[in-house]
Enzyme design. Structure first.
Site, PDB file in Angstrom:
ATOM      1  N   GLY A  38      33.555  53.510  33.606  1.00  0.00           N
ATOM      2  CA  GLY A  38      34.953  53.609  34.022  1.00  0.00           C
ATOM      3  C   GLY A  38      35.177  53.851  35.501  1.00  0.00           C
ATOM      4  O   GLY A  38      36.325  53.896  35.949  1.00  0.00           O
TER       5      GLY A  38
ATOM      6  N   PRO B  45      28.558  52.073  33.477  1.00  0.00           N
ATOM      7  CA  PRO B  45      29.530  51.409  34.347  1.00  0.00           C
ATOM      8  C   PRO B  45      29.474  49.886  34.238  1.00  0.00           C
ATOM      9  O   PRO B  45      28.394  49.292  34.234  1.00  0.00           O
ATOM     10  CB  PRO B  45      29.103  51.849  35.750  1.00  0.00           C
ATOM     11  CG  PRO B  45      27.649  52.141  35.615  1.00  0.00           C
ATOM     12  CD  PRO B  45      27.395  52.583  34.220  1.00  0.00           C
TER      13      PRO B  45
ATOM     14  N   ARG C 101      32.631  47.663  35.573  1.00  0.00           N
ATOM     15  CA  ARG C 101      33.414  47.195  36.717  1.00  0.00           C
ATOM     16  C   ARG C 101      32.765  47.547  38.061  1.00  0.00           C
ATOM     17  O   ARG C 101      32.681  46.713  38.956  1.00  0.00           O
ATOM     18  CB  ARG C 101      34.800  47.851  36.639  1.00  0.00           C
ATOM     19  CG  ARG C 101      35.787  47.391  37.687  1.00  0.00           C
ATOM     20  CD  ARG C 101      37.062  48.233  37.652  1.00  0.00           C
ATOM     21  NE  ARG C 101      37.534  48.478  36.315  1.00  0.00           N
ATOM     22  CZ  ARG C 101      38.356  47.672  35.642  1.00  0.00           C
ATOM     23  NH1 ARG C 101      38.796  46.572  36.217  1.00  0.00           N
ATOM     24  NH2 ARG C 101      38.730  47.968  34.415  1.00  0.00           N
TER      25      ARG C 101
ATOM     26  N   CYS D 262      51.050  26.757  31.351  1.00  0.00           N
ATOM     27  CA  CYS D 262      52.410  26.611  30.853  1.00  0.00           C
ATOM     28  C   CYS D 262      52.943  27.914  30.262  1.00  0.00           C
ATOM     29  O   CYS D 262      53.175  28.024  29.062  1.00  0.00           O
ATOM     30  CB  CYS D 262      52.412  25.500  29.813  1.00  0.00           C
ATOM     31  SG  CYS D 262      54.044  24.988  29.391  1.00  0.00           S
TER      32      CYS D 262
ATOM     33  N   TYR E 277      35.375  41.407  34.459  1.00  0.00           N
ATOM     34  CA  TYR E 277      36.425  40.959  33.540  1.00  0.00           C
ATOM     35  C   TYR E 277      37.184  39.762  34.114  1.00  0.00           C
ATOM     36  O   TYR E 277      38.379  39.618  33.941  1.00  0.00           O
ATOM     37  CB  TYR E 277      37.370  42.130  33.202  1.00  0.00           C
ATOM     38  CG  TYR E 277      36.612  43.360  32.758  1.00  0.00           C
ATOM     39  CD1 TYR E 277      35.952  43.382  31.533  1.00  0.00           C
ATOM     40  CD2 TYR E 277      36.502  44.484  33.581  1.00  0.00           C
ATOM     41  CE1 TYR E 277      35.210  44.488  31.139  1.00  0.00           C
ATOM     42  CE2 TYR E 277      35.766  45.598  33.186  1.00  0.00           C
ATOM     43  CZ  TYR E 277      35.126  45.592  31.968  1.00  0.00           C
ATOM     44  OH  TYR E 277      34.394  46.688  31.587  1.00  0.00           O
TER      45      TYR E 277
HETATM   46  N1  LLP Z   1      31.262  51.450  27.827  1.00  0.00           N
HETATM   47  C1  LLP Z   1      32.113  51.119  26.853  1.00  0.00           C
HETATM   48  C2  LLP Z   1      31.869  51.599  25.512  1.00  0.00           C
HETATM   49  C3  LLP Z   1      33.238  50.326  27.136  1.00  0.00           C
HETATM   50  O1  LLP Z   1      34.082  50.018  26.172  1.00  0.00           O
HETATM   51  C4  LLP Z   1      33.449  49.866  28.465  1.00  0.00           C
HETATM   52  C5  LLP Z   1      34.594  49.008  28.774  1.00  0.00           C
HETATM   53  C6  LLP Z   1      32.514  50.230  29.444  1.00  0.00           C
HETATM   54  C7  LLP Z   1      31.445  51.030  29.087  1.00  0.00           C
HETATM   55  C8  LLP Z   1      32.629  49.792  30.874  1.00  0.00           C
HETATM   56  O2  LLP Z   1      33.781  50.243  31.471  1.00  0.00           O
HETATM   57  P1  LLP Z   1      34.002  49.990  33.049  1.00  0.00           P
HETATM   58  O3  LLP Z   1      32.980  50.780  33.811  1.00  0.00           O
HETATM   59  O4  LLP Z   1      33.887  48.537  33.301  1.00  0.00           O
HETATM   60  O5  LLP Z   1      35.389  50.472  33.306  1.00  0.00           O
HETATM   61  N2  LLP Z   1      39.227  44.091  30.508  1.00  0.00           N
HETATM   62  C9  LLP Z   1      39.659  45.339  31.109  1.00  0.00           C
HETATM   63  C10 LLP Z   1      38.610  46.420  30.980  1.00  0.00           C
HETATM   64  C11 LLP Z   1      38.187  46.667  29.562  1.00  0.00           C
HETATM   65  C12 LLP Z   1      37.081  47.663  29.458  1.00  0.00           C
HETATM   66  C13 LLP Z   1      36.524  47.701  28.085  1.00  0.00           C
HETATM   67  N3  LLP Z   1      35.457  48.631  27.925  1.00  0.00           N
HETATM   68  C14 LLP Z   1      40.020  45.057  32.569  1.00  0.00           C
HETATM   69  O6  LLP Z   1      39.952  43.908  32.996  1.00  0.00           O
HETATM   70  O7  LLP Z   1      40.421  45.966  33.294  1.00  0.00           O
END
Ligand code: LLP
Length: 422
Positions: free
Chosen positions: A236, A280, A282, A352, A381
């Site tokens: 996150g 992580p 993103r 569209c 993403y």
């Molecule tokens: N671990 C789990 C269990 C998760 O569900 C996620 C993301 C992560 C790790 C990684 O999270 P990050 O570090 O990337 O924040 N499509 C959305 C984000 C959806 C995230 C889903 N789960 C966007 O474009 O902002």
């Protein structure tokens, strides 16, 4: 900042106009250097205790990017059979993959077991199902697959949009603390051993307090499980999507220092040191890519100035789906246009739907027909959420390698590819 592309030397001497004419648009352009740098950063979040960062591959599953994760010594978490398959194909050893699914079938669980991949179950029902699969496969009592993990709902959530908050009372993820005794009933019934616990509060926070609170919380909860092999705090960590307005980076150093204090207290209290993990997505990949898109039309409708380009919501869905902000740089004759004499513009795609907007009422340099746009921070993403909506083939991806060479890392999909399924 006037231009992230220039200031980060993203293109390493390559010209955006040349890339567009050689590979076409829309085009995902990656920087090997930035990707490696961010992956290295997350591998250093905890240095005092045993730690692995698990890159959460849902953010970007290009096999060439997975190979970078292997080289940068980070592990990965996967959400599906597809993601596990891609990781195995990239050469990621199975013990470095963590399957963190939600509501999966027996077949999917079996795939993980057959491939020696540790699974985390995120409901009592799924834990029971995991036990049933072990029984059906006739696994010995001491078979490694009887070791699994459970995902705890930390009771705290955070994220850039309601749709990406995964912790807290209102979400579908994880097992509540109040159900922990039931976990033990199931593990006893099926001879399972809980090797570790994991959590994820949500996606994209720039202020680490909720995450640190959730870390304290899961460490406290972990004591119910006795000695664990690992405790996984989730992902996150945010990135500055408003970088052209000088938004600051995620405060990594401050975060690391505060995290270490919490871990010190925990280790002293419980008297053992598990492996700590994070997940992580993103942070590892977002800033390592921009989309190059061609402007095909400009128009004024009732006082609104539109610039219409070929990066529709099929290519980048985040702005339509979450109202997400992506900075935009304007490129004319291969050069970034200075951010001066700004005009209020709405940048839209070629799909569209009225919601097919990349930026609404944004202060940008004037945009002319045939300009190129660089839509920043699209490595996470971005391609992984592309679709073929309006029957538009998905874009190609190229990597600007550290030595400045350009490698096509995914070819553009074709109409023939789309027809092949019929
Ligand atoms: N671990 C789990 C269990 C998760 O569900 C996620 C993301 C992560 C790790 C990684 O999270 P990050 O570090 O990337 O924040 N499509 C959305 C984000 C959806 C995230 C889903 N789960 C966007 O474009 O902002």
């Amino acid at each position: 900042m006037n231009s992230f592309i220039n200031e980060s030397n993203f293109l390493k001497g390559n010209n955006a106009e040349d890339l567009a004419s050689k590979f076409g648009t829309p085009l995902y352009v990656y920087s090997e250097e930035i990707l490696r740098n961010r992956m290295h950063n997350v591998s250093q979040v905890i240095t005092k205790y045993p730690y692995t960062a698990n890159y959460s591959v849902k953010a970007n599953t290009n096999i060439n990017i997975l190979k970078l994760a292997i080289e940068e010594n980070i592990n990965c978490d996967a959400m599906s059979v597809g993601e596990m398959t891609l990781l195995l194909k990239a050469g990621m050893p199975e013990e470095r993959i963590f399957f963190v699914p939600n509501n999966v079938s027996e077949d999917e669980i079996e795939f993980a077991i057959h491939n020696g991949i540790m699974t985390s179950l995120d409901s009592l029902c799924q834990l029971e199902r995991y036990g049933e699969v072990c029984e059906r496969l006739g696994l010995n009592e001491d078979d490694n697959a009887r070791r699994c993990a459970v995902r705890i709902n930390p009771g705290v959530g955070a994220g850039h949009h309601e749709k990406v908050v995964t912790g807290g009372k209102k979400t579908k993820f994880g097992i509540s603390e109040s159900d922990i005794d039931k976990i033990f009933e199931i593990t006893k019934k099926y001879n399972l051993k809980i090797a570790g616990i994991n959590q994820h509060i949500g996606s994209l926070f720039m202020e680490p307090t909720p995450y640190l609170e959730a870390v304290k919380n899961i460490l406290r909860i972990s004591e119910r499980f006795g000695k664990l092999d690992f405790i996984d705090f989730g992902g996150g960590y945010g990135i500055p999507y408003h970088k052209l307005d000088d938004e600051k980076d995620f405060p990594m150093e401050d975060f690391k220092a505060k995290l270490e204090v919490i871990l010190d207290e925990f280790v002293e209290k419980v008297g053992y040191v598990p492996l700590f993990k994070s997940e992580p997505g993103r942070y590892c990949v977002a800033e390592g890519s921009f989309i190059l898109s061609r402007v095909h039309a400009i128009k004024e409708n009732n006082g609104i100035h539109f610039a219409g380009c070929d990066c529709g919501m099929n290519v980048l869905v985040r702005p339509s789906m979450y109202d997400s902000w992506h900075d935009i740089e304007v490129i004319r004759d291969g050069k970034i246009v200075n951010r001066e004499n700004l005009k209020t513009l709405t940048v839209c795609g070629n799909i569209c739907e009225s919601g097919d907007l990349l930026a609404k009422d944004r202060e940008l340099p004037e945009i002319k027909k045939d300009d190129l746009l660089a839509i920043l921070d699209t490595g996470a993403y971005g391609w992984s959420m592309c679709s073929t909506y309006n029957s538009r083939p998905r874009p190609a991806e190229v990597m600007i390698c550290k030595d400045g060479s350009v490698k096509e890392i995914r070819r553009r999909e074709t109409i023939e590819d789309l027809m092949r399924l019929f």
